[in-house]
Design a protein around this motif. Structure first.
Motif, PDB file in Angstrom:
ATOM      1  N   VAL A  16       4.126   6.958   2.270  1.00 34.44           N
ATOM      2  CA  VAL A  16       3.964   5.936   3.298  1.00 34.44           C
ATOM      3  C   VAL A  16       3.741   4.599   2.596  1.00 34.44           C
ATOM      4  O   VAL A  16       2.837   4.472   1.773  1.00 34.44           O
ATOM      5  CB  VAL A  16       2.771   6.249   4.226  1.00 34.44           C
ATOM      6  CG1 VAL A  16       2.620   5.154   5.282  1.00 34.44           C
ATOM      7  CG2 VAL A  16       2.956   7.608   4.896  1.00 34.44           C
ATOM      8  N   PHE A  17       4.594   3.609   2.910  1.00 40.80           N
ATOM      9  CA  PHE A  17       4.486   2.273   2.339  1.00 40.80           C
ATOM     10  C   PHE A  17       4.126   1.300   3.468  1.00 40.80           C
ATOM     11  O   PHE A  17       4.819   1.250   4.484  1.00 40.80           O
ATOM     12  CB  PHE A  17       5.797   1.842   1.683  1.00 40.80           C
ATOM     13  CG  PHE A  17       6.249   2.758   0.565  1.00 40.80           C
ATOM     14  CD1 PHE A  17       5.802   2.565  -0.733  1.00 40.80           C
ATOM     15  CD2 PHE A  17       7.114   3.807   0.826  1.00 40.80           C
ATOM     16  CE1 PHE A  17       6.211   3.405  -1.761  1.00 40.80           C
ATOM     17  CE2 PHE A  17       7.537   4.659  -0.183  1.00 40.80           C
ATOM     18  CZ  PHE A  17       7.082   4.450  -1.481  1.00 40.80           C
ATOM     19  N   ILE A  33       3.984  11.450  11.124  1.00 38.57           N
ATOM     20  CA  ILE A  33       3.142  10.697  10.204  1.00 38.57           C
ATOM     21  C   ILE A  33       3.212   9.212  10.505  1.00 38.57           C
ATOM     22  O   ILE A  33       2.193   8.496  10.492  1.00 38.57           O
ATOM     23  CB  ILE A  33       3.564  10.987   8.752  1.00 38.57           C
ATOM     24  CG1 ILE A  33       3.264  12.453   8.412  1.00 38.57           C
ATOM     25  CG2 ILE A  33       2.847  10.057   7.771  1.00 38.57           C
ATOM     26  CD1 ILE A  33       3.719  12.878   7.020  1.00 38.57           C
ATOM     27  N   SER A  34       4.410   8.708  10.816  1.00 35.88           N
ATOM     28  CA  SER A  34       4.559   7.287  11.155  1.00 35.88           C
ATOM     29  C   SER A  34       3.750   6.936  12.401  1.00 35.88           C
ATOM     30  O   SER A  34       3.065   5.900  12.446  1.00 35.88           O
ATOM     31  CB  SER A  34       6.040   6.955  11.372  1.00 35.88           C
ATOM     32  OG  SER A  34       6.209   5.603  11.723  1.00 35.88           O
ATOM     33  N   ASN A  35       3.790   7.796  13.401  1.00 29.45           N
ATOM     34  CA  ASN A  35       3.046   7.548  14.635  1.00 29.45           C
ATOM     35  C   ASN A  35       1.532   7.612  14.423  1.00 29.45           C
ATOM     36  O   ASN A  35       0.766   7.109  15.251  1.00 29.45           O
ATOM     37  CB  ASN A  35       3.448   8.545  15.712  1.00 29.45           C
ATOM     38  CG  ASN A  35       4.884   8.351  16.176  1.00 29.45           C
ATOM     39  OD1 ASN A  35       5.431   7.261  16.082  1.00 29.45           O
ATOM     40  ND2 ASN A  35       5.504   9.417  16.652  1.00 29.45           N
ATOM     41  N   GLY A  36       1.130   8.248  13.314  1.00 28.22           N
ATOM     42  CA  GLY A  36      -0.298   8.381  13.043  1.00 28.22           C
ATOM     43  C   GLY A  36      -0.917   7.201  12.312  1.00 28.22           C
ATOM     44  O   GLY A  36      -2.133   7.166  12.113  1.00 28.22           O
ATOM     45  N   VAL A  37      -0.086   6.203  11.895  1.00 30.75           N
ATOM     46  CA  VAL A  37      -0.620   5.031  11.218  1.00 30.75           C
ATOM     47  C   VAL A  37      -1.263   4.121  12.257  1.00 30.75           C
ATOM     48  O   VAL A  37      -0.603   3.628  13.179  1.00 30.75           O
ATOM     49  CB  VAL A  37       0.482   4.269  10.441  1.00 30.75           C
ATOM     50  CG1 VAL A  37      -0.095   3.022   9.799  1.00 30.75           C
ATOM     51  CG2 VAL A  37       1.104   5.173   9.375  1.00 30.75           C
ATOM     52  N   SER A  92       0.849  -1.188   0.000  1.00 28.29           N
ATOM     53  CA  SER A  92       0.000   0.000   0.000  1.00 28.29           C
ATOM     54  C   SER A  92       0.887   1.240   0.000  1.00 28.29           C
ATOM     55  O   SER A  92       1.851   1.339   0.757  1.00 28.29           O
ATOM     56  CB  SER A  92      -0.909   0.015   1.226  1.00 28.29           C
ATOM     57  OG  SER A  92      -1.778  -1.100   1.222  1.00 28.29           O
ATOM     58  N   HIS A  93       0.545   2.189  -0.860  1.00 30.11           N
ATOM     59  CA  HIS A  93       1.361   3.392  -1.011  1.00 30.11           C
ATOM     60  C   HIS A  93       0.457   4.616  -0.905  1.00 30.11           C
ATOM     61  O   HIS A  93      -0.500   4.760  -1.669  1.00 30.11           O
ATOM     62  CB  HIS A  93       2.088   3.376  -2.357  1.00 30.11           C
ATOM     63  CG  HIS A  93       2.944   4.586  -2.599  1.00 30.11           C
ATOM     64  ND1 HIS A  93       3.319   4.993  -3.864  1.00 30.11           N
ATOM     65  CD2 HIS A  93       3.501   5.482  -1.736  1.00 30.11           C
ATOM     66  CE1 HIS A  93       4.062   6.088  -3.760  1.00 30.11           C
ATOM     67  NE2 HIS A  93       4.180   6.400  -2.490  1.00 30.11           N
ATOM     68  N   LEU A  94       0.746   5.484   0.055  1.00 31.65           N
ATOM     69  CA  LEU A  94       0.020   6.726   0.232  1.00 31.65           C
ATOM     70  C   LEU A  94       0.978   7.889   0.071  1.00 31.65           C
ATOM     71  O   LEU A  94       2.159   7.785   0.445  1.00 31.65           O
ATOM     72  CB  LEU A  94      -0.630   6.811   1.614  1.00 31.65           C
ATOM     73  CG  LEU A  94      -1.705   5.777   1.971  1.00 31.65           C
ATOM     74  CD1 LEU A  94      -1.069   4.523   2.545  1.00 31.65           C
ATOM     75  CD2 LEU A  94      -2.675   6.371   2.988  1.00 31.65           C
TER      76      LEU A  94
END
Length: 324
Positions: free
Chosen positions: A268-269, A316-320, A255-257
């Protein structure tokens, strides 16, 4: 004699005003002109890219044939020989490998000097703009334009734009200490007229066979897919792309955002960690302006990367969040 002195005095008095008038143009319009010039003009030259200790140079030839679209040929001048032929965003990369030539076909975003975004409300909301002085770059006079972020979640960016044609001559990215961490600039540049496409072919040695690299497939992720979400995005960023990529060598689609603030983008992958496979390495690293953070959460590897400060990547990583 006195008349001549008076005229010279008037000229010297007017020169600073003339300089102020030249710099009083709308910098946003200059930015927009630079975006268009990179796609519309015909040019060839050599530019040098520097990110940290890594330095490389590339030769470029770009032609716009009107209804037929844009064509570009880029030749890497350092290290392993490699060429890239681009028509629009469709790219074919030729890379010699032993006695074979690997042909890698893919879709890429535009490269230098076509790196500036279109003029948008996002860009104006997240950055302030101002004009600076002039500097001679690659044999051309460049007007400096600075994009200052309104917070510490993005980098400062300096641009030098050719005064007559509007073409981008140089781009530098600076951190919060005003240190250049990444830059690219023309060392040679010439505007050209071209009515043929004989130059648009790779310089490959005869006798070598060609091997096509496997292509990745891209499919949109359904809007109803709620297996995970990204919350608490940094202010000013919004999602512009969400797809799944079938990447050669990986058992599951990735998944790529993509999140964007008008200038900088963050990818984000997300992919499942295969059973029986060792847990992937986690951690962070940076090169130039690009920061990367790799984490594992709920059986998934999450890779966040972008030309933004490390704190932005971490947020952003912490928001996944994976939904149970």
């Amino acid at each position: 004699m006195r008349s001549l002195i008076r005229r010279l005095g008037l000229l010297l008095w007017l020169l600073p005003l003339a300089g102020q008038a030249a710099e009083s143009g709308d910098p946003w319009l200059m930015l927009d002109k630079a975006n268009q010039a990179a796609h519309q003009l015909n040019y060839k030259g050599v530019f040098v890219y520097q990110a940290g200790a890594n330095v490389s140079s590339m030769q470029i030839m770009h032609v716009n044939y009107g209804p037929s679209g844009e064509f570009a040929r880029l030749v890497l001048l350092d290290g392993v020989p490699r060429e890239m032929l681009r028509q629009g965003n469709d790219v074919v990369i030729y890379q010699p490998k032993s006695e074979k030539v690997m042909v890698d076909k893919r879709r890429l975003q535009n490269g230098f000097p076509a790196v500036l975004p279109k003029l948008t409300d996002d860009l104006k909301a997240n950055y302030q703009i101002k004009l600076g002085g002039t500097e001679r770059i690659g044999g051309h006079e460049g007007q400096m334009v600075t994009l200052d972020p309104r917070d510490k979640l993005r980098y400062r960016c300096k641009l030098w734009i050719e005064r007559e044609s509007g073409l981008l001559l140089k781009m530098a990215i600076l951190n919060d200490k005003d240190e250049v961490i990444e830059q690219v600039a023309f060392s040679q540049l010439m505007l050209v007229d071209s009515d043929n496409s004989d130059w648009f072919h790779p310089d490959i040695q005869r006798g070598k066979s060609y091997v096509m690299a496997p292509e990745e497939t891209v499919t949109p992720i359904p809007a109803r897919d709620e297996s995970w979400t990204v919350t608490h995005l940094p202010p000013g960023f919004r999602k512009t792309e969400q797809v799944k990529r079938a990447v050669p060598g990986k058992p599951y689609p990735v998944s790529h955002l993509v999140f964007w603030d008008g200038l900088a983008s963050v990818s984000v992958f997300i992919e499942p960690v295969s059973q029986g496979v060792s847990v992937p390495k986690v951690g962070s690293f940076s090169q130039g302006a690009t920061n990367v953070l790799v984490t594992v959460h709920d059986g998934h590897q999450v890779v966040v990367m972008g030309e933004v400060p490390a704190a932005t990547v971490a947020q952003i990583s912490n928001g996944v969040v994976f939904n149970k």
